[in-house]
Design an enzyme around this catalytic site. Structure first.
Site, short mmCIF file in Angstrom:
data_model
loop_
_atom_site.label_atom_id
_atom_site.label_comp_id
_atom_site.label_asym_id
_atom_site.label_seq_id
_atom_site.Cartn_x
_atom_site.Cartn_y
_atom_site.Cartn_z
N HIS A 1 0.83 -1.21 0.00
CA HIS A 1 0.00 0.00 0.00
C HIS A 1 0.87 1.26 0.00
CE1 HIS A 1 -3.36 -2.70 1.18
NE2 HIS A 1 -2.41 -3.27 1.90
N GLU B 1 9.32 8.46 -16.43
CA GLU B 1 7.95 8.94 -16.68
C GLU B 1 7.47 8.54 -18.07
OE1 GLU B 1 7.42 13.04 -14.30
OE2 GLU B 1 9.19 12.96 -15.57
N LYS C 1 16.09 21.89 -10.96
CA LYS C 1 15.37 20.63 -11.20
C LYS C 1 16.23 19.57 -11.87
CE LYS C 1 11.72 19.58 -10.48
NZ LYS C 1 10.39 19.79 -11.06
N SER D 1 14.76 21.69 -15.98
CA SER D 1 13.57 22.51 -16.19
C SER D 1 13.98 23.80 -16.88
CB SER D 1 12.93 22.83 -14.84
OG SER D 1 12.14 24.00 -14.95
#
Ligand code: ARG
Length: 509
Positions: free
Chosen positions: A200, A334, A327, A321
């Site tokens: 979980h 992804e 970043k 970024s």
């Protein structure tokens, strides 16, 4: 010969810009402009079915129907199958020795021209089969027209696609095995690295980080196994089925099948031209690989967050970024996650295409190619990027080890310790639950509770429970087969070695 002559001719308007030999189409344009007008200027375009038609097709039909912009990548396979078919016609007495020799030489010459990009489809070629027949006619004149005897695009395309997929399934397997190997390499360095094991997405029990990485390898190994298993069923040649009913000519489907590396020929000509189970099944395997890539992608995304901080990506496999200079983003992971969507979509879309199709061939089946090609392209893009990501990521051993006991992850060990002392698990569970609840209320960890407090919380909790409050001890203790104990993880690594060797052997580059 009157065809549109020469894709090679630079004057031909807008040849499809695809590179040869199975590369992804680039700059391919749909059949644009007025086909009718262009046909008038260049002479009637060559169609494989013109005879009974008074005029050419409407432009709207031609634009809908054309598939050469995506099926051109089947050209090498179509040419291979054509050589086998030529030999069959020769064995059947339908081509004499000289004709066969000329035919094979022309096919070889056309193959070279295709491979070198000298021969390309034009917008007037309806599909890859049309384009290649044009190429043959350009080289052989009327003799080129003999190759179509006993063969239809229906059995041709089913065979071509199987040939293409059988080869590319092996490429996918090669890339998949490289990813597994990268994971195995990192896992072997982290057999003894404790990590939080989660259910979980909550801390559950400490595990070996290597064990977690190898769990992903198990999935990828099943995927490769599925590809090999798929290949046994896909290894059927459809050539000789003709349009749907077989041929009245003395063809040799078994011989052709063997020449093309198939295990066998079709048993039912209707099935041969209408079956696309091999494409649907491939799409399923691809979609499931996509799901597995997505799941490890998601984990890498989590692991690289500041909150987890388990892993740091190499600069070569991270992005920045445009506005936030600090970043460092896990885009590969992804995209692995994101691209699973199109793989799943390809499968479901194609199943919907197949549903309700009457036998035998229907033009709907032309819709098999794009999802299948897209699945192959997608996997061949994602897999190397993810492999590089895994191979170069820095695992932050100390962060993992420090986090491993977090969230009272050793609570089960305390309960099992009580069980070993004869306490029924139900009572042990209850006692340790009270201990955890006390710790939460007092903001302390399990090993920070004094002997006196233990006794007050529950009389079953004697001082010796502290003996099991060690992460290393918890790992060692999970020594049943397949468990996270380092020795078991090492066994798993050893067992994976021959499996990956076998997969590598089956795969091709
Ligand atoms: N381009 C077609 C396809 O991919 C080839 C078969 C065409 N057959 C036909 N009967 N129109 O399915």
């Amino acid at each position: 010969m009157t065809s549109t002559e020469h894709s090679e001719d630079a004057a031909v308007p807008k040849p499809f810009g695809e590179k040869p030999s199975g590369e992804k189409p680039s700059g391919v344009e749909p059949a644009g402009g007025t086909l009718a007008g262009r046909a008038a200027a260049a002479g009637a375009p060559m169609r494989l079915w013109g005879g009974r038609f008074a005029g050419g097709p409407a432009e709207a039909l031609a634009r809908l129907s054309v598939s050469v912009q995506f099926d051109w990548r089947l050209a090498p396979y179509d040419l291979l199958a054509s050589k086998s078919h030529a030999r069959v016609l020769h064995r059947a007495g339908l081509l004499d020795d000289a004709e066969l020799a000329a035919m094979l030489a022309a096919i070889d010459d056309l193959s070279d021209a295709v491979a070198q990009g000298r021969f390309r489809p034009t917008v007037e070629d309806e599909d890859v089969h049309t384009a290649l027949e044009r190429g043959l006619l350009e080289r052989l004149g009327a003799l080129g027209g003999k190759l179509r005897a006993g063969r239809s695009r229906n059995d041709q395309v089913a065979t071509d696609l199987r040939l293409y997929l059988r080869e590319h399934a092996r490429q996918v397997a090669a890339r998949l095995t490289e990813l597994s190997q990268a994971l195995v390499t990192v896992a072997s360095q982290h057999v003894e690295t404790p990590a939080p094991g989660m259910t979980h997405l909550q801390h559950a029990q400490p595990i070996s980080f290597g064990h977690q990485l190898l769990a992903h390898v198990q999935a990828f190994v099943r995927d490769t196994d599925r590809l090999r298993d798929w290949d046994r069923r896909a290894s059927v040649s459809a050539l000789g089925a003709g349009a749907l009913a077989g041929s009245s000519l003395p063809l040799d489907p078994q011989g052709v099948a063997a020449e093309l590396g198939f295990d066998r020929a079709f048993e039912n000509s209707l099935d041969a031209v209408s079956d696309r189970d091999f494409a649907a099944e491939f799409l399923f395997v691809a979609a499931l690989i996509g799901v597995h890539l997505s799941r490890i992608g998601e984990e890498i995304v989590l692991w690289t967050t500041r909150e987890f901080g388990w892993v740091e990506l190499d600069d070569a496999f991270a992005t920045g970024s445009s506005i936030m200079p600090q970043k460092k983003n896990p885009d590969v992971a992804e995209l692995a996650r994101g691209k699973s969507g199109r793989l799943i979509g390809g499968l479901t879309g194609f199943l919907a295409t197949l549903k309700g199709l009457p036998l035998a061939y229907d033009r709907d089946l032309q819709e098999d190619k794009e999802p299948v090609f897209d699945a192959v392209d997608t996997l061949l893009l994602v897999l190397p990027a993810l492999t590089g990501t895994v191979a170069t990521m820095r695992v932050r051993r100390e962060r993992l080890a420090a986090a491993a006991p977090d969230g009272f992850a050793l609570a089960t060990d305390v309960a099992e310790h009580l069980v070993r002392r004869g306490v029924p698990f139900r009572q042990a569970h209850e006692a340790v639950g009270q201990l955890v609840s006390w710790c939460v209320a007092h903001d302390v960890d399990l090993d920070e509770v004094s002997d006196d407090d233990l006794a007050v919380i529950n009389p079953l909790l004697t001082a010796d429970v502290r003996g099991v409050l060690s992460v290393q001890g918890a790992l060692q203790a999970r020594s049943a087969p397949g468990g996270t104990a380092p020795d078991r993880v090492r066994e798993q690594l050893a067992a994976l070695r021959p499996v990956l060797d076998r997969d590598r052997e089956w795969a091709v580059d």
